[in-house]
Every structure is written in C-alpha cells, then in structure tokens.
Design a protein around this motif. Structure first.
Motif, mmCIF file in Angstrom:
data_model
loop_
_atom_site.group_PDB
_atom_site.id
_atom_site.type_symbol
_atom_site.label_atom_id
_atom_site.label_comp_id
_atom_site.label_asym_id
_atom_site.label_seq_id
_atom_site.Cartn_x
_atom_site.Cartn_y
_atom_site.Cartn_z
ATOM 1 N N ARG A 1 -19.128 -13.238 13.980
ATOM 2 C CA ARG A 1 -20.122 -13.732 14.936
ATOM 3 C C ARG A 1 -19.545 -13.974 16.324
ATOM 4 N NH1 ARG A 1 -24.567 -17.490 11.824
ATOM 5 N NH2 ARG A 1 -24.588 -16.337 9.847
ATOM 6 N N THR B 1 -17.145 -16.450 10.952
ATOM 7 C CA THR B 1 -17.029 -16.920 12.335
ATOM 8 C C THR B 1 -16.388 -15.862 13.235
ATOM 9 O OG1 THR B 1 -14.866 -18.017 12.039
ATOM 10 C CG2 THR B 1 -16.836 -19.313 11.543
ATOM 11 N N ALA C 1 -18.338 -24.206 13.557
ATOM 12 C CA ALA C 1 -17.799 -23.294 14.576
ATOM 13 C C ALA C 1 -18.748 -23.185 15.766
ATOM 14 C CB ALA C 1 -17.537 -21.918 13.976
ATOM 15 N N GLN C 2 -20.037 -23.115 15.477
ATOM 16 C CA GLN C 2 -21.026 -23.078 16.562
ATOM 17 C C GLN C 2 -20.913 -24.319 17.437
ATOM 18 O OE1 GLN C 2 -24.532 -22.747 14.085
ATOM 19 N NE2 GLN C 2 -24.797 -20.570 14.553
ATOM 20 N N GLY C 3 -20.744 -25.485 16.790
ATOM 21 C CA GLY C 3 -20.609 -26.730 17.534
ATOM 22 C C GLY C 3 -19.355 -26.758 18.388
ATOM 23 N N TYR D 1 -17.300 -16.232 17.254
ATOM 24 C CA TYR D 1 -16.933 -17.607 17.575
ATOM 25 C C TYR D 1 -15.421 -17.758 17.736
ATOM 26 C CZ TYR D 1 -21.676 -18.521 15.842
ATOM 27 O OH TYR D 1 -23.034 -18.498 15.628
ATOM 28 N N VAL E 1 -17.688 -24.168 19.618
ATOM 29 C CA VAL E 1 -17.852 -23.223 20.731
ATOM 30 C C VAL E 1 -18.730 -23.830 21.828
ATOM 31 C CG1 VAL E 1 -18.926 -21.021 21.362
ATOM 32 C CG2 VAL E 1 -17.390 -21.148 19.394
ATOM 33 N N LYS E 2 -19.774 -24.524 21.424
ATOM 34 C CA LYS E 2 -20.662 -25.152 22.403
ATOM 35 C C LYS E 2 -19.925 -26.223 23.194
ATOM 36 C CE LYS E 2 -25.121 -27.511 22.847
ATOM 37 N NZ LYS E 2 -26.311 -28.031 22.126
ATOM 38 N N TYR F 1 -9.236 -20.309 14.654
ATOM 39 C CA TYR F 1 -10.037 -21.337 13.991
ATOM 40 C C TYR F 1 -9.456 -21.593 12.611
ATOM 41 C CZ TYR F 1 -14.413 -23.890 13.047
ATOM 42 O OH TYR F 1 -15.356 -24.857 12.782
ATOM 43 N N TYR G 1 -15.403 -19.169 23.481
ATOM 44 C CA TYR G 1 -14.956 -18.820 22.132
ATOM 45 C C TYR G 1 -13.611 -19.466 21.833
ATOM 46 C CZ TYR G 1 -11.933 -15.546 24.628
ATOM 47 O OH TYR G 1 -10.997 -15.002 25.472
ATOM 48 N N ILE H 1 -19.672 -22.245 9.420
ATOM 49 C CA ILE H 1 -20.337 -21.505 10.504
ATOM 50 C C ILE H 1 -20.988 -22.473 11.493
ATOM 51 C CG2 ILE H 1 -22.206 -19.882 11.046
ATOM 52 C CD1 ILE H 1 -21.607 -18.640 8.217
ATOM 53 N N LYS H 2 -21.675 -23.482 10.958
ATOM 54 C CA LYS H 2 -22.328 -24.483 11.812
ATOM 55 C C LYS H 2 -21.298 -25.248 12.635
ATOM 56 C CE LYS H 2 -25.470 -28.462 11.553
ATOM 57 N NZ LYS H 2 -26.230 -29.351 10.631
#
Length: 282
Positions: A143, A140, A105-107, A145, A109-110, A119, A115, A102-103
């Motif tokens: 959320r 993911t 995926a957040q990175g 992502y 996307v940023k 993945y 999106y 999850i972390k």
C-alpha cells in the motif's frame, strides 16, 4: 590517532547506504502512550540539528507519546530532502492482527506526513499468530506506507519464523537492545544480521546515560579527543550491521552523539574495551 572513515554503511536488504548512527526518539513527545508537547520546539530543533550533522536515520514508534513523537519527527524533517532521510517506526504488539497493523501504519504515515522507510513490529505478538502480523506488514509495503519491514526484540529463532511467513518481502532489519553492558546479541542476532545483509538497530546503546560516566571509556577517549559516550557508540559502530540510535532529546547530546561518527577506534582499543566488558550483562 583516530582513523578517519566513511560515516555510512551499505545494507544489502535495503540496497543503500545508511548513516552509521541514527537519532532515537523514545521520551521525545511523551512517554508510554502519553503525549507531552511541553518541549516540542526544542525536540524539533534537536532532531533537525542531528539531520544537519549527518545522522539522517530517525527511529520512532506509534507508542512513543501516543504518536506525538511521530508528529514531532514530521515537523523536524520539513525542508530536508525526503529521499535523504531514513524514517523507522514501529507498530505496538497489541496491534498485531493483519487489519490492526495496516490501520496502525496508516496512522503513523498520517502523523509523520510522509511514508516510512522501515516499519517494524515493536515486540513479538502475544495473542496473534506471528504469520498474521507479518502478512499485515507485507500489506503495508504493497500500500506504499513503508518501503521495508522488520522486527524488534526478536531472537534468531523468532526472526527466522517471521521470515518464513513472508511471500513478497523479506525482513530487512531488526532492532534490539545492545550496548557494552548488554551484549546478549553479540554472538547470535548480530552475526545473523550480518550474514543476511540486514540492518541491526541498537537501542539504549548508552544504557540511559550510565556509560557517559564510565572512567575507563573516558580514558580510552582521551587518546582520540573523544568522550566516553563517543567511545561507547564507536565500539558499537564497529560491528558491521549495527547502527546505534541514542536518544536525541537536546542539541548538546545530539552533537556529542554525532561525534561518534567519522572515525574508528584502533583494533587494539576495540579489543581492550571488548575484553573489559565481556562478562557484563545489564
């Protein structure tokens, strides 16, 4: 005479058509977890050129350049209609716990600034149970992502195990190494992907330039006004679920790669090539 055909394929698990060829980014933005911004403008231009020519699928990963590849992709897609681009990224197998997926995926996307469409877990996890990883991938999607999830460097057996772990999603795609010189998946993973309506992304489809120098492929290509590279890629495209993702490092190579789209080898030539290389494994 080359046969003119549609340059897209429909994938049931994705519910949409995708281009028959994508843009690979390994080595763009750096190497193994090592950023390199020395050629950012040229790399962005090459990717944008590929998008303009219709290769609207881009494959990247958090490991490529330590995430810098994703940043370059984010710059390259600016100004294009987001819905017409299909972005694939991957989480490294040492980040395979649910929370780490999850972390990661957040990175991604940023860095991408948007999106992901797909993945993947980059390699089978080593120190985490596969089901934990797959549940992280499912999260993911929840959320927002990514739209779809999948796997990379998996056998059919591992692929089925991964699918058995999921409750709200399914594996939509697999990315493995596949080329004329490495045909290990030809009678296993690829038929499985076709039966299940999955996308199969073929990485290293030109064997790091080795097939560009192949005189036999060049002789076949001369009948179509195509290069050895374009013949090698077209041979792959003729497998229904396969979308090759050759590296898109500069505009010259992108233009040549994209020249594999929009036509097909004759069945006779496809079989001739298949027979020529049937016993070769890289």
């Amino acid at each position: 005479m080359q046969r003119r055909v549609n340059d897209k394929k429909f994938f049931k698990k994705i519910g949409a058509e995708l281009p028959v060829l994508g843009l690979g980014t390994w080595g763009i933005g750096g190497g193994f977890w090592t950023p390199d911004n020395s050629q950012d403008d040229a790399w962005v231009d090459a990717l944008r050129y590929g998008l303009e020519l219709g290769a609207t699928l881009i494959d990247t990963a958090e490991m490529y350049g330590g995430g810098h590849s994703e940043e370059i992709v984010g710059k390259a897609i600016k100004g294009f209609e987001r819905e017409k681009i299909f972005i694939v990224s991957k989480v490294w197998h040492t980040h395979a716990s649910r929370d780490d997926v999850i972390k990661a995926a957040q990175g991604s996307v940023k860095r991408l600034g948007t999106y992901m469409d797909l993945y993947l877990i980059h390699w089978p996890p080593e120190n985490v149970k596969l089901c934990e990883t797959m549940r992280g991938l499912e999260e993911t999607v929840k959320r927002g992502y990514t739209r779809f999830i999948g796997v990379s460097n998996f056998s059919v057996e591992l692929l089925e195990e991964a699918r058995s772990c999921l409750s709200t999603n399914d594996v939509a795609a697999i990315e493995n190494k596949f080329s004329l010189l490495d045909r290990r998946d030809e009678n296993t993973v690829i038929p499985y992907a076709e039966r299940e309506g999955m996308l199969y992304l073929a990485y290293t489809p030109l064997e790091k330039g080795q097939l560009a120098k192949d005189s036999f492929l060049a002789s076949i290509g001369s009948k179509y006004g195509k290069t050895a590279v374009q013949v090698a890629l077209n041979w792959l495209i003729m497998f229904n679920p396969v979308v090759p993702i050759p590296k898109a490092a500069d505009k010259r190579h992108v233009e040549e790669n994209v020249g594999a789209m929009g036509w097909r080898l004759s069945i006779e030539d496809w079989r001739l090539i298949s027979e020529k290389y049937k016993r070769v494994i890289a």
